[in-house]
Design an enzyme around this catalytic site. Structure first.
Site, short mmCIF file in Angstrom:
data_model
loop_
_atom_site.label_atom_id
_atom_site.label_comp_id
_atom_site.label_asym_id
_atom_site.label_seq_id
_atom_site.Cartn_x
_atom_site.Cartn_y
_atom_site.Cartn_z
N HIS A 206 -0.70 -1.47 -4.26
CA HIS A 206 -2.06 -1.24 -3.75
C HIS A 206 -2.26 0.27 -3.63
CE1 HIS A 206 -5.68 -2.31 -1.42
NE2 HIS A 206 -5.36 -1.30 -0.61
N MET B 49 -12.15 3.45 -1.80
CA MET B 49 -12.91 3.74 -0.58
C MET B 49 -13.72 5.00 -0.86
SD MET B 49 -9.87 2.72 2.05
CE MET B 49 -8.64 2.98 0.78
N HIS C 56 -7.90 0.48 -4.76
CA HIS C 56 -8.85 0.19 -3.68
C HIS C 56 -9.72 1.43 -3.49
CE1 HIS C 56 -9.44 -0.78 0.91
NE2 HIS C 56 -10.55 -0.87 0.22
N GLY D 97 1.03 -1.78 4.27
CA GLY D 97 1.60 -0.45 4.05
C GLY D 97 2.75 -0.22 5.00
N SER E 59 0.84 -1.19 0.00
CA SER E 59 0.00 0.00 0.00
C SER E 59 0.88 1.24 0.00
CB SER E 59 -0.91 0.02 1.23
OG SER E 59 -1.47 1.32 1.34
N ASP F 157 -6.45 -6.68 4.01
CA ASP F 157 -5.91 -5.32 4.00
C ASP F 157 -6.14 -4.63 5.34
OD1 ASP F 157 -4.94 -2.85 3.17
OD2 ASP F 157 -6.75 -2.32 2.04
N GLY G 67 -3.28 -3.37 8.71
CA GLY G 67 -2.51 -3.84 9.86
C GLY G 67 -1.77 -5.15 9.64
N MET H 5 -11.30 -6.36 4.71
CA MET H 5 -10.65 -5.32 5.50
C MET H 5 -10.44 -5.82 6.92
SD MET H 5 -10.03 -2.67 3.62
CE MET H 5 -9.35 -1.70 4.96
N MET I 206 -9.42 7.50 -1.40
CA MET I 206 -10.40 7.84 -0.34
C MET I 206 -11.08 9.16 -0.71
SD MET I 206 -8.11 7.12 3.03
CE MET I 206 -7.14 5.62 3.20
N PHE J 50 -7.54 4.92 7.14
CA PHE J 50 -6.22 5.33 7.62
C PHE J 50 -5.25 4.15 7.58
CE2 PHE J 50 -9.44 7.94 9.55
CZ PHE J 50 -8.95 9.23 9.35
N GLY J 51 -3.99 4.44 7.28
CA GLY J 51 -2.95 3.43 7.38
C GLY J 51 -2.46 3.35 8.82
N GLY J 52 -1.70 2.33 9.12
CA GLY J 52 -1.03 2.24 10.42
C GLY J 52 -1.91 1.82 11.59
N ASP K 104 -4.65 3.22 -2.65
CA ASP K 104 -5.82 3.52 -1.81
C ASP K 104 -6.45 4.86 -2.17
OD1 ASP K 104 -6.02 1.35 0.11
OD2 ASP K 104 -4.09 2.03 0.90
C1 DX5 Z 1 -6.79 1.51 4.96
C2 DX5 Z 1 -6.20 1.16 3.62
C3 DX5 Z 1 -5.08 0.18 3.73
C4 DX5 Z 1 -3.87 0.73 4.46
C5 DX5 Z 1 -2.93 -0.38 4.85
O1 DX5 Z 1 -7.88 2.35 4.78
O2 DX5 Z 1 -7.16 0.60 2.76
O3 DX5 Z 1 -4.69 -0.28 2.44
O4 DX5 Z 1 -3.18 1.66 3.67
O5 DX5 Z 1 -1.90 0.17 5.60
P1 DX5 Z 1 -1.32 -0.56 6.90
O6 DX5 Z 1 -0.73 -1.85 6.40
O7 DX5 Z 1 -0.30 0.40 7.41
O8 DX5 Z 1 -2.47 -0.80 7.83
ZN ZN Z 2 -6.42 -0.47 1.00
#
Ligand code: DX5
Ligand code: ZN
Length: 219
Positions: free
Chosen positions: A35, A70, A68, A199, A10, A177, A179, A139, A39, A145-147, A37
């Site tokens: 990947h 969103m 992806h 990610g 990601s 996808d 964490g 999911m 949003m 959000f990432g992380g 993302d």
């Molecule tokens: C979350 C995204 C994921 C995210 C994954 O909304 O769809 O793809 O970027 O990032 P990590 O692996 O850091 O959770």
């Molecule tokens: Zn994603």
């Protein structure tokens, strides 16, 4: 159980000021897929990037790109992302008023459709599409959000989708996808996932991207 597990990176976790460099590093590190993302600040409480950014990076890599979405009613953007070079276009079941026609729009635009489901959505919401889409995306965090931390409660759902695919003799891709990291990758694979999306687990790993990808893939 699927054979070879793929790792999709990601780029939400990339350095956007050096996105091209980060994509080259991912490719060198043995990544299988990018990947991407998207949003919209409506389906999820955050805004990321869109088709012009995909167009800018598309020619920098031969890796497949999974977009992806969103985004509420993502079918509106199918043509635009197909032109920008998307290979897979993954839409959320929760974001489409007519999922079947959205899937048809994605295929008509020349992309492979994927269907994503949020942690709170049951597998049964998408199992009827087992013969019409090549990918389900589970999911393992709330999207936006990432992380965030992986939610182990989704593991049985990964297994359910894998079983449905096997019952229909479909070699479908079950992607996970949110964490995903080296520590939880074995459980995700064991549950039946065939694509692990990560990610921060790849970009922030202290031993570098190649080690992270190899260890997430467990091979
Ligand atoms: C979350 C995204 C994921 C995210 C994954 O909304 O769809 O793809 O970027 O990032 P990590 O692996 O850091 O959770
Ligand atoms: Zn994603």
């Amino acid at each position: 159980m699927p054979g070879i597990v793929k790792v999709s990176a990601s780029i939400l976790a990339a350095n956007f000021a050096k996105l091209g460099d980060d994509i080259a590093r991912l490719e060198d590190a043995g990544c299988d897929e990018i990947h991407f993302d998207v949003m919209d600040g409506h389906f999820v409480p955050n805004i990321s990037f869109g088709a012009p950014v995909l167009e800018a990076i598309r020619n920098l890599t031969s890796l497949p790109v999974d977009v992806h979405m969103m985004v509420t009613e993502p079918g509106r953007f199918a043509e635009q992302f197909a032109s920008a070079g998307a290979d897979i276009f993954t839409v959320h079941a929760e974001a489409c008023s007519d999922l079947a026609s959205t899937i048809m729009d994605v295929s008509a635009a020349g992309m492979r459709p994927g269907i994503a489901i949020n942690p709170g959505t049951e597998a049964s919401a998408v199992t009827r599409y087992v013969s019409s889409v090549p990918r389900f995306l589970v999911m393992s965090v709330e999207p936006g959000f990432g992380g965030q931390s992986f939610m182990p409660a989704v593991l049985p759902k990964i297994g359910e989708l894998r079983s449905v695919a096997e019952r229909h003799e479909r070699d479908i891709d079950v992607a996970v996808d949110g964490g995903v990291k080296i520590a939880n990758a074995p459980a995700v694979i064991e549950a039946g996932a065939s694509t692990l999306i990560s990610g921060t687990g790849i970009f922030n790993h202290t031993e570098g991207m190649a080690a992270a990808i190899r260890k997430i893939r467990q091979q």
